[in-house]
Design an enzyme around this catalytic site. Structure first.
Site, short mmCIF file in Angstrom:
data_model
loop_
_atom_site.label_atom_id
_atom_site.label_comp_id
_atom_site.label_asym_id
_atom_site.label_seq_id
_atom_site.Cartn_x
_atom_site.Cartn_y
_atom_site.Cartn_z
N PHE A 86 2.67 56.08 42.63
CA PHE A 86 3.85 56.94 42.62
C PHE A 86 4.79 56.48 41.52
CE2 PHE A 86 5.89 60.20 45.32
CZ PHE A 86 4.76 60.73 45.93
N GLN A 142 19.70 63.33 42.90
CA GLN A 142 18.40 63.27 42.24
C GLN A 142 17.84 64.66 41.97
OE1 GLN A 142 14.56 61.64 44.22
NE2 GLN A 142 15.10 60.20 42.60
N HIS A 177 14.38 66.42 41.16
CA HIS A 177 12.94 66.16 41.21
C HIS A 177 12.28 66.85 40.03
CE1 HIS A 177 8.81 65.99 42.62
NE2 HIS A 177 9.19 65.18 43.60
N LEU A 191 9.22 72.22 46.68
CA LEU A 191 8.73 70.94 46.17
C LEU A 191 7.23 70.97 45.86
CD1 LEU A 191 9.17 67.87 45.67
CD2 LEU A 191 8.66 67.52 48.09
N GLU A 207 5.36 64.65 43.90
CA GLU A 207 5.09 63.69 42.84
C GLU A 207 3.67 63.13 42.98
OE1 GLU A 207 8.34 61.03 42.32
OE2 GLU A 207 7.08 59.42 41.58
N ARG A 259 11.99 59.35 38.68
CA ARG A 259 12.33 60.77 38.64
C ARG A 259 13.47 61.10 37.68
NH1 ARG A 259 11.61 61.76 45.13
NH2 ARG A 259 9.33 61.83 45.05
N HIS A 278 17.15 67.55 44.56
CA HIS A 278 16.15 67.09 45.53
C HIS A 278 16.67 66.08 46.54
CE1 HIS A 278 12.24 65.99 47.09
NE2 HIS A 278 12.41 64.72 46.75
N ARG A 280 16.67 57.14 43.44
CA ARG A 280 15.68 56.73 44.44
C ARG A 280 14.27 56.86 43.89
NH1 ARG A 280 12.43 59.44 47.78
NH2 ARG A 280 13.43 61.48 47.61
#
Lengths: 521, 565
Positions: free
Chosen positions: B117, B231, B233, B243, B246, B277, B345, B380
């Protein structure tokens, strides 16, 4: 953004005002673009026309399960359905069925979630196992065995479409599938405990397949329930009524409890040929136990003979060698018994080199087409409505008499929902002079099961208002029709029971399509 | 107004709220626990979490690695003591959810599988295909409903928190089915209500995740921390913003511009698509601003190409993504790239809470996205949000249970209840000429145009002024539906009221922060400024809007260094 409006669609929405206790309808015209979902359209209406329009929604990506509604009679997720895909210029939006309406499209889903309180929705293992500080091992293959069943979003669409769920005793497709999900999980050791909550009610499932058809996540719910049946049969944990049916089939090879030697009594004055008395015939007529033994339904078989004779078809039956096709037994979970029955019938078909089979019952038709070992034998099989519809289309069948009557056609689930045969029976009925064919509100794919499938025709003990057949007959009564026509002996039996229970014999009667045709012949 | 009393009330029934309920029930089987949620728990936004939960599960990984990845991802604004605690707790949570039945994806040895990730230096995202949050939620809900001492109030909309003498003593809520407003008393209250990204239009958020808990705590006197850090995304599906995990890039997906280039090589040469991100979203935005976006009917976009992964792997690892792309994006990722662009996000900011989830208000706890503890700092990392919900949900449940066991119920003053009833009644009976949807859309326009990935001083000043005008206009909002039961017109108006406060706080916090750090990218101050801005923002509610204070960042082992990927 500048994306063009493809068309304007009319939304007719069923409303309910709880404070006035008033049902009413509202109509809105909504511009639809490529990509506009039903939920987008509802939000458009709420933002622009009427902020009192009430519906649930949240994730708008088909995963939270909030937004199930009925659209033109079919339950679906509003957020996961493109309006253009529905191919209609006018849509009727209603709240999900089988639930109390709170307001507009919002229903009370508490009873649905209450069913989960009756089952265990976590792994069951001996207590000391949970003291482990690392994960329980599970191979990818073992995960695969239950993975699909974990994807239930608990939208309650299955319950809404389920005929058995009108009885609160029934756990419902979702909870029964969840139970099977844990049973199939290699980590779980709670089989006995899991069987208990369903043992007295899972038999209400008629295997009509509506849950599977409408599940937005494509869960094989009906098959999971069938497997629940099998586990109970294996455990010997079955009610007396089910046991009686199975024992009759063990003993007589038919569920009617009559000796096979009497199987052709229905045709004693009709000169019907039987294999192997005749070496060959163009068509094997597979009669079905109900039509052969039930005095009421013998009329249906006789009707079939009169049509076949009129068409000049060279046909024969298996006589006493026709064993129950096993469709009900398989769906009651008695897989061993089904194997025995199907092996016999397949061996007969092969031995007699049968080229074409016509069944009177949709259940025989369904199992011949879809269940191994029948399906492996690649049988050339038709339901009688298909066979006759072809003859009508080719101009080979003309019936002389007029039957002046308003008739509603009830789709048998094993013909319609399970095999997509919707038009042939209607075409046959329409061919009869004088018949006015009327559609019930719940029709074709959205039809409502009579409650007879998976053996329930023989085990029904529910209160009348919890029987699907009663709900169905009431629906037809609202249309003011004189007959409900069906094309399945089990539908005939259950619907006729409902007519008696409702005491409406003077208003409506139940006919197989073959009986209507016989009247016109 | 009826009065309900419980030892512990949890507001919100997503991952953090449900985990808190189970933890509290485990602490004390006599404790009377209530979970209030404005929808059924399984409708919570947590079910939309997809890619995975980051946890140190295998020998080659380490807590230090996870902690440092998190701190670096956070652009050094995270409190490192909290991060060190956090990473040590996640593995236990993974095993617990597994023991409850969560169907984690498995490797050949039958152990929980892990995938790479963004921003993580080890493939530590435990995943259940691409429905991780959904399956965690169903596992925890399945467990939570087995406790006799947890009572669920589904479809109860909490409108305010009641604080007396700096202690949380209760709250008010509308029972949606009847429309009646009721009062609740409790010894401890946990806020677990999620983030506020519905202040934006193009967002991965569920419609109903509107930051209510943050706004209620703020109004009741709790400070909101680091709200300027929103954030974006990198892969929100065009046109809805839904969404696209990721995990799609974790599995090897490419990001392509109009020239077919894997442009991330330029921005994050080492990690490429698996940069954090903030870095990837800025890169996408830059490509679009410099004219290298692809052109579609909904404006410029970036292509997320999964075709080289093959149908089998996509079906096994990313089945939801494929289905969503087909149903909502009109493309099959097996055959063509998915049109995406950055979408709002996650809120790194939230109700200020310490590592025990305690807020400055006694008896009030906060967990999950509505809180700021702060383990995410200025940005994050993917997989750390579900992890945070599990870890701090559990902590909140335990701490709030302990607090409730050693304290007593307070009387909720009648005048507070009457005031809240009057406030709601006034909103319903207004006869103004404004409509809530128009104000909502205007708020989202402002947030998109002025408070997006890149911001600058003049933009933020304009935005603040405009949002305050909207707050004025809100006073004339008219709700057509005057009925009581299930009045979603009213509830959406109350949500808008919360969101306007949160939009104002977000902008007010962003305006003075004259640096670029993590997700806060100022075109007028493009560099990180540790000298002046290595500190948390705190926003307190006043009659004139937010009053700001600042608080130092806890640095234990990792002093800030240049952040490259």
């Amino acid at each position: 953004m500048g994306i063009k409006v493809e068309k304007t669609v009319e939304f007719r929405i069923s409303r309910f005002d709880p404070e006035q206790n008033k049902h009413y309808a509202s109509t809105f015209k909504v511009p639809i673009r490529k990509g506009t979902t039903l939920l987008d359209a509802l939000l458009y209406i709420k933002d622009n026309f009427d902020d009192s329009l009430t519906f649930r929604h949240s994730c708008r990506m088909g995963i939270c399960g909030s937004c199930g509604i009925n659209v033109n009679g079919q339950p679906m997720l509003a957020c996961y359905t493109q309006v253009l895909d529905l191919g209609a210029d006018s849509l009727l939006l209603e709240p999900l069925s089988n639930f109390q309406v709170i307001k507009d499209l919002v229903v009370d889903i508490e009873p649905f979630f209450d069913t989960y309180k009756r089952i265990k929705t976590f792994l069951i293992k001996p207590e000391q196992e949970f003291k482990k500080t690392d994960e329980f091992a599970q191979s990818p293959q073992d995960l695969k065995k239950y993975w699909d069943l974990t994807l239930c979003i608990k939208c309650s669409i299955c319950n809404s479409a389920c005929p058995a769920a009108i009885d609160a005793k029934f756990l419902g497709p979702s909870s029964l599938t969840a139970t099977y999900r844990f049973i199939s999980d290699s980590r779980d050791q709670g089989l006995d405990e899991r069987l208990k909550p369903m043992a007295d009610n899972v038999w209400l499932c008629t295997q009509c397949n509506s849950c599977t058809m409408f599940c937005p996540k494509k869960l094989p719910c009906a098959n999971a329930i069938l497997d629940d049946h099998s586990l109970l049969v294996e455990a010997g944990n079955i009610p007396r009524t089910v046991k009686d049916v199975l024992e009759s089939v063990y003993k007589y090879h038919n569920p009617m409890g009559t000796h096979q030697s009497r199987r052709m009594e229905w045709a004693k004055d009709l000169d019907v040929k039987t294999f192997p008395t005749v070496a060959k015939a163009d068509v094997l007529l597979f009669v079905c136990c109900s039509n052969a033994f039930d005095p009421r339904n013998q009329e249906i078989a006789r009707g079939m003979v009169s049509i076949l004779n009129r068409l000049g078809v060279d046909f024969a039956t298996l006589g006493a060698e026709e064993w129950c096709c096993g469709d009900h037994m398989l769906r009651l979970g008695e897989k061993g018994l089904f194997e025995e029955l199907s092996a016999h019938n397949v061996s007969m078909f092969e031995k007699l080199n049968v080229k074409k089979i016509v069944t009177i019952s949709p259940h025989c038709y369904n199992t011949f087409k879809n269940d191994k070992p029948y399906s492996d034998a690649k049988l050339n099989v038709q339901h009688y409505t298909q066979f006759i519809a072809e003859a009508i289309e080719q101009g080979r069948l003309k019936l002389p008499n007029t039957v002046k009557r308003r008739i509603a056609y009830h789709d048998p689930c094993f013909l319609g929902k399970r095999n997509d045969v919707y038009d042939a029976p209607r075409n046959v009925l329409r061919s009869v002079n004088g018949v006015e064919l009327v559609e019930m509100k719940r029709t074709r794919q959205n039809s409502f099961c009579c409650g007879g499938g998976a053996g329930r025709v023989w085990t029904e003990e529910a209160d009348p208002d919890k029987r699907p057949c009663v709900s169905r007959v009431k629906e037809a009564l609202e249309l003011g029709v004189e007959n409900i026509a069906a094309a399945c002996p089990f539908c005939i039996t259950t619907l006729e029971d409902a007519v008696k229970v409702l005491d409406v014999e003077s208003k409506i009667s139940i006919k197989d399509i073959l009986e209507v045709m016989k009247e016109a012949a | 107004m009826e009065k309900y009393s419980h030892d512990l009330i949890i507001v919100g029934a997503g991952l953090a709220g449900l985990r808190a309920a189970v933890a509290a029930a485990e602490v004390n089987s006599k404790l009377d626990i209530a979970v209030l949620s404005k929808h059924h728990p399984l409708r919570s936004h947590s079910v939309c979490a997809q890619g995975g939960t980051g946890a140190v599960m295998r020998e080659k990984d380490s807590y230090d690695l996870h902690a440092y990845d998190t701190v670096k991802g956070a652009d050094f604004l995270a409190d490192q003591d909290a991060v060190e605690f956090f990473v040590r707790q996640v593995p236990r949570e993974i095993v617990l959810t597994e023991h409850w039945g969560c169907p984690w994806s498995r490797n050949a040895e039958g152990k929980i599988d892990q995938r790479p990730f963004g921003g993580h230096t080890f493939p530590r995202a435990c995943f259940a295909a691409d429905m991780t949050g959904f399956l965690e939620m169903h596992a925890i809900y399945g467990k939570a409903t087995s406790y006799n001492n947890i009572k669920f109030y589904d479809e109860w909309f909490v409108t305010s928190l009641i604080v007396e003498d700096k202690a949380a003593v209760g709250l008010t809520a509308i029972e949606m089915k009847t429309g009646e407003i009721q009062a609740f008393r409790a010894k401890s209250i946990i806020m677990a209500t999620g983030g506020h990204e519905r202040i934006y239009e193009f967002t991965t958020f569920s419609h109903s995740t509107t930051g209510d808990g943050m706004a209620m705590a703020y109004r009741a006197g709790a400070p909101l921390e680091d709200m300027e850090f929103v954030q974006f995304h990198p892969t929100g599906l065009v046109p809805s913003g839904v969404l696209i995990t990721e995990g799609a890039r974790g599995e090897g997906g490419y990001l392509l511009n109009a020239n077919g280039e894997r442009f991330m090589k330029k921005y994050a040469p080492e990690k490429i698509e698996l940069g954090p991100r903030d870095v990837v979203s800025r890169a996408e935005q830059t490509e679009i601003l410099e004219g290298r976006g692809l052109q579609g009917p909904y404006g410029p976009y970036i292509a997320l190409d999964l075709r080289h992964l093959g149908e089998e792997r996509i079906n096994l690892r990313l089945p939801l993504i494929r289905d969503v792309a087909i149903k909502l994006g009109g493309v099959d990722p097996v055959k063509e790239p998915i049109p995406i662009r950055p979408a709002a996000h996650y809120s790194m900011g939230g109700i200020k809470a310490n590592v025990k989830t305690e807020t400055p208000i006694a008896g009030l706890y906060a967990a999950g996205e509505c809180s700021c503890i702060s383990v995410h700092g200025a940005n994050r990392l993917g997989t750390n949000s579900t992890a945070e919900c599990l870890v701090f949900g559990a902590v909140a449940g335990e701490e709030a249970a302990k607090h409730a066991s050693s304290s007593s119920l307070h009387e909720v003053p009648q005048e507070k209840l009457s005031a809240e009833e009057n406030r709601i009644h006034e909103i319903v009976s207004r006869n103004g000429n404004e409509r809530a949807p128009a104000i909502r859309d205007e708020m989202r326009r402002i947030m998109k145009e002025e408070v997006w990935i890149y911001r600058n001083g003049p933009q933020l000043e304009t935005a603040l002024k405009e949002i305050r005008q909207l707050k004025n206009r809100f006073r004339s909002v008219r709700i057509e539906d005057k009925g009581k039961p299930f009045n979603t017109g009213l509830l959406e108006t109350l949500q808008l009221d919360f969101m306007l406060d949160l939009a104002e706080v977000t902008i007010a916090c962003a305006l003075p922060r004259a640096e670029s750090r993590g997700a806060h990218s100022r075109t007028d101050y493009p560099k990180r400024d540790d000298q002046n801005w290595l500190k948390h923002t705190l926003a307190y509610c006043t009659g004139d809007g937010p009053r700001l204070e600042y608080m130092p960042v806890t640095i234990t082992r990792w002093p800030p260094v240049a952040r490259t990927y």
